[in-house]
Write a protein that holds these residues in place. Structure first.
Motif, PDB file in Angstrom:
ATOM      1  N   GLY A 336       0.774  -1.235   0.000  1.00 45.21           N
ATOM      2  CA  GLY A 336       0.000   0.000   0.000  1.00 45.21           C
ATOM      3  C   GLY A 336       0.800   1.276   0.000  1.00 45.21           C
ATOM      4  O   GLY A 336       0.234   2.369   0.033  1.00 45.21           O
ATOM      5  N   VAL A 337       2.138   1.164  -0.038  1.00 40.67           N
ATOM      6  CA  VAL A 337       3.007   2.341  -0.068  1.00 40.67           C
ATOM      7  C   VAL A 337       3.739   2.363  -1.401  1.00 40.67           C
ATOM      8  O   VAL A 337       4.259   1.334  -1.846  1.00 40.67           O
ATOM      9  N   VAL A 432      -0.074   7.400   1.345  1.00 39.88           N
ATOM     10  CA  VAL A 432      -1.140   8.403   1.248  1.00 39.88           C
ATOM     11  C   VAL A 432      -1.820   8.636   2.580  1.00 39.88           C
ATOM     12  O   VAL A 432      -2.501   9.651   2.765  1.00 39.88           O
ATOM     13  N   ASP A 433      -1.649   7.741   3.547  1.00 41.16           N
ATOM     14  CA  ASP A 433      -2.247   7.916   4.872  1.00 41.16           C
ATOM     15  C   ASP A 433      -1.476   8.904   5.744  1.00 41.16           C
ATOM     16  O   ASP A 433      -2.052   9.521   6.646  1.00 41.16           O
ATOM     17  N   PRO A 440      -3.481  12.190   6.224  1.00 42.29           N
ATOM     18  CA  PRO A 440      -3.722  11.702   4.866  1.00 42.29           C
ATOM     19  C   PRO A 440      -3.433  12.771   3.818  1.00 42.29           C
ATOM     20  O   PRO A 440      -3.730  13.959   4.019  1.00 42.29           O
ATOM     21  N   LEU A 441      -2.857  12.370   2.706  1.00 43.28           N
ATOM     22  CA  LEU A 441      -2.594  13.279   1.604  1.00 43.28           C
ATOM     23  C   LEU A 441      -3.920  13.712   0.992  1.00 43.28           C
ATOM     24  O   LEU A 441      -4.756  12.875   0.650  1.00 43.28           O
ATOM     25  N   PRO A 442      -4.164  15.019   0.863  1.00 46.78           N
ATOM     26  CA  PRO A 442      -5.440  15.471   0.303  1.00 46.78           C
ATOM     27  C   PRO A 442      -5.641  14.983  -1.134  1.00 46.78           C
ATOM     28  O   PRO A 442      -4.697  14.652  -1.846  1.00 46.78           O
ATOM     29  N   ILE A 476      -3.968   1.486  -6.920  1.00 43.65           N
ATOM     30  CA  ILE A 476      -4.487   0.607  -5.872  1.00 43.65           C
ATOM     31  C   ILE A 476      -5.394   1.408  -4.953  1.00 43.65           C
ATOM     32  O   ILE A 476      -5.365   2.643  -4.941  1.00 43.65           O
ATOM     33  N   LEU A 477      -6.181   0.693  -4.171  1.00 42.35           N
ATOM     34  CA  LEU A 477      -6.947   1.308  -3.101  1.00 42.35           C
ATOM     35  C   LEU A 477      -6.049   1.338  -1.877  1.00 42.35           C
ATOM     36  O   LEU A 477      -5.825   0.316  -1.227  1.00 42.35           O
ATOM     37  N   ALA A 478      -5.501   2.516  -1.585  1.00 39.58           N
ATOM     38  CA  ALA A 478      -4.439   2.625  -0.586  1.00 39.58           C
ATOM     39  C   ALA A 478      -4.970   3.196   0.719  1.00 39.58           C
ATOM     40  O   ALA A 478      -5.952   3.950   0.747  1.00 39.58           O
ATOM     41  N   GLY A 479      -4.283   2.844   1.792  1.00 40.27           N
ATOM     42  CA  GLY A 479      -4.562   3.421   3.093  1.00 40.27           C
ATOM     43  C   GLY A 479      -5.786   2.838   3.764  1.00 40.27           C
ATOM     44  O   GLY A 479      -6.515   2.013   3.215  1.00 40.27           O
ATOM     45  N   ARG A 480      -6.012   3.306   4.969  1.00 40.53           N
ATOM     46  CA  ARG A 480      -7.143   2.803   5.758  1.00 40.53           C
ATOM     47  C   ARG A 480      -8.471   3.174   5.136  1.00 40.53           C
ATOM     48  O   ARG A 480      -9.455   2.437   5.290  1.00 40.53           O
TER      49      ARG A 480
END
Length: 671
Positions: A336-337, A432-433, A440-442, A476-480
């Motif tokens: 996810g990174v 991105v979190d 979290p990155l806007p 990808i679907l990243a972060g929480r």
């Protein structure tokens, strides 16, 4: 409850179309701090009647807005601010320019941080254009040091000051030019303050553009004298004063004597500038200070003290085009990174690696100008090279907001004869979190930049993929929060990362420069990568191709979306298009075609061109591909120029050339 913050804004005539001033006023009226807890003081320094009426109209309906009409403010650039400070009622005062704007939560967040840290000065995070932020904004600081934390790199008055502190110390703007007056004011405040705090994790102020016109030499030197006088009043002779002096030797004296600024000046301007700065250096800035400035500026210092204008110009010419070269070796997702594998190196104007001369266990800097030499003690950069590093940051393409990424790696050296070459390799990680200072990155498109400090100079550039290399665009679907993040590439193969694209079609637009055209079964298959294919397979789509001609035609064909391997390989969108030599419905003919993707009735323009040759051979042209729409006219173009409507078509082609083929990317020249 009393007034917590007073905002003082000096206003000169902004002009009828000054959108920046409109944005400034709106940002002040829309603060999250309750209106009875802050006030806005506009100091009219000679506005026209329309602007005065506008400010008065705002004050008439906003009880927390006051307008001071200073009809006799001419000749004293700091008077508006001084009068505003004198009448301010807030516990703290913030000084803003008329082309700056505050974030909505700025006053509330800065006041809270200032009271929690008991700060005399609170510096909220500043943003200006695409300039990377100073390292002081790397984290919040309850007790910042003027020298150790580089606060001198923030010389403007955009700060929250405790009003009682300014009044008690008698700190006001001196009667000199606006820029130097601001620096003298800030230096006095810095050196008198007991507590200076930094709020780094909240953008507070977006600065307006920096002045473009070079300062008049005598006024510039008068301002520097005022700054040095402030240092003398607040410090004792010794190391601290020397380092403070050296900062202005570097920024106010030596920097104007090199680079683009010097080369762009007229000969008479260069002569006047050198004379004024040399006089100041002889009076207040002794050669013993030179050891405190970067080594490349020590060469300028020697030429300055010798009065060698020709040498300064030649040195600036020799450094023209120097910068940094970044090689992006890999882009991949790791749990996810996003991992970016980079190699970075400083280069001279000819693109050659910058090297140092080895002298035993020491490294010596070699000036780029033949015949110019420094004594070994001044040319020694061994310690500075030991601090060489690579930095990577992301920048919001819309508002200029910048965040640094964590980088792990090393600085490498190789030796050839008596020369040592230096470069950095490392891996930057974009989560991105947490990329936005732990937050979290806007949402938006974030450019990726790299900056290298070699121990001598620093420069920055966009991160770009190498010509001929395969460009990763797997989303990808990243972060929480499972937000879609996509590596994407400009027409110049420059890397960005888009967080939460606006739509399925927009995600394909972002990576469409990687489109290809394949000839199969008597037709052409246009293939585009699809960064992320949802489990549903995505909505039905059509590829629309529009001919660039005097009488344009549209050809629309269905497109099939094929899934890839999530996190490893992108999917693809495939559309089959027929090609014929003669005009007709439903097929392409020779010429240039612009593509769009139609989804749910809405069209999204794609970032490439499709060229169909007279033989039917079809190729994709990236907007940044060398040779696209070549300026040299072909025989067909020369023939077209003689036909009815031909000149119009050629002008259209040239316009599209300018639109789709901007100038090659440049690197920042080291200062």
């Amino acid at each position: 409850m009393g007034v917590k913050v007073s905002v003082v804004v000096p206003v000169a005539e902004p002009g009828p179309d000054d959108d920046a001033f409109d944005a400034c006023v709106r940002s002040l009226l829309e603060q999250s701090l309750p209106s009875d807890e802050y006030e806005v003081i506009f100091a009219d320094e000679g506005c026209g009647e329309a602007t005065r009426e506008r400010l008065d109209a705002v004050a008439a309906v906003r009880p927390n807005v006051r307008v001071l009409h200073l009809d006799d403010a001419g000749g004293h650039p700091g008077r508006g601010r001084n009068v505003g400070l004198a009448v301010a009622r807030g516990d703290y005062v913030y000084l803003l320019g008329q082309q700056d704007r505050l974030e909505r939560v700025a006053l509330e967040m800065m006041h809270r941080a200032a009271t929690e840290t008991d700060a005399d000065i609170l510096i909220g995070r500043l943003v200006r254009g695409d300039n990377p932020p100073p390292r002081v904004f790397g984290r919040n600081r309850e007790r910042a040091d003027v020298l150790a934390d580089g606060l001198l790199g923030l010389p403007t008055a955009h700060k929250l000051f405790r009003r009682a502190f300014l009044d008690g110390r008698g700190i006001r703007f001196p009667d000199i030019d606006a820029g130097p007056a601001e620096q003298a004011f800030v230096v006095r405040a810095y050196l008198a303050a007991k507590v200076i705090a930094v709020l780094a994790d909240q953008v507070c102020c977006h600065l307006g553009p920096a002045p473009e016109a070079p300062p008049e030499p005598r006024a510039h030197v008068a301002g520097l004298r005022a700054v040095l006088d402030a240092i003398d009043e607040c410090t004792d002779p010794g190391e601290t004063r020397d380092r403070l002096y050296a900062h202005w030797l570097r920024t106010g004296v030596l920097r104007p004597l090199g680079g683009r600024r010097l080369l762009a000046a007229r000969p008479d301007q260069r002569t006047a500038l050198l004379a004024a700065l040399r006089e100041l250096a002889a009076e207040r800035l002794p050669p013993s200070l030179d050891r405190h400035v970067p080594v490349h500026l020590r060469a300028r210092a020697r030429l300055l003290r010798a009065g060698d204008l020709a040498g300064l110009v030649a040195l600036a010419e020799a450094g023209r085009g120097a910068g940094v070269r970044a090689e992006l070796r890999d882009v991949s997702w790791d749990d996810g990174v996003l991992d970016l594998d980079l190699a970075v190196e400083m280069v001279d104007g000819a693109g050659r690696p910058v090297t140092f001369r080895a002298d035993g266990d020491r490294l010596l800097w070699v000036p780029p100008l033949p015949g110019l030499a420094l004594p070994p003690d001044l040319a020694d950069v061994t310690g500075a090279v030991g601090q060489a590093r690579m930095e990577v940051y992301v920048r919001d393409a819309d508002n200029g907001l910048i965040f640094f990424l964590p980088v792990s790696g090393e600085v490498c050296r190789s030796r050839e004869g008596d020369r040592v070459r230096l470069w950095a390799v490392g891996r930057a990680r974009l989560d991105v979190d947490t990329a936005a200072l732990g937050r979290p990155l806007p949402r938006g498109e974030w450019e990726v930049h790299v900056r290298m400090y070699s121990g001598v100079q620093q420069a920055r550039t966009r991160v770009a993929g190498q010509r001929g290399s395969r460009l990763s665009c797997v989303g990808i679907l990243a972060g929480r929060q499972r937000r879609l993040a996509i590596p994407c590439w400009s027409e110049r193969r420059e890397l960005s990362v888009c967080v939460e694209p606006r739509s399925f079609a927009d995600s394909i637009r972002l990576v469409s420069p990687a489109a290809t055209a394949l000839h199969r079964e008597g037709g052409v298959f246009v293939v585009l990568p699809v960064p992320y294919v949802p489990p549903s397979g995505g909505p039905p789509a059509e590829l629309v191709l529009r001919q660039m001609a005097a009488r344009p035609r549209d050809v629309s064909v269905p497109a099939l979306v094929e899934p890839g391997v999530p996190g490893r390989f992108p999917g693809q969108l495939v559309a089959r298009v027929a090609v014929r030599r003669l005009p007709g419905e439903g097929h392409l003919t020779p010429g240039l075609w612009t593509p769009a993707l139609r989804v749910d009735g809405a069209e999204t323009d794609l970032r490439f061109l499709l060229e169909v040759g007279r033989s039917g051979r079809t190729r994709v042209q990236s907007a940044g591909e060398p040779g696209t729409l070549a300026a040299r006219p072909s025989p067909l173009a020369r023939l077209a120029a003689r036909l009815p409507g031909g000149p119009w078509l050629l002008r259209l082609g040239r316009a599209l050339h300018d639109r789709y083929l901007p100038a090659p990317p440049t690197t920042e020249t080291p200062k």
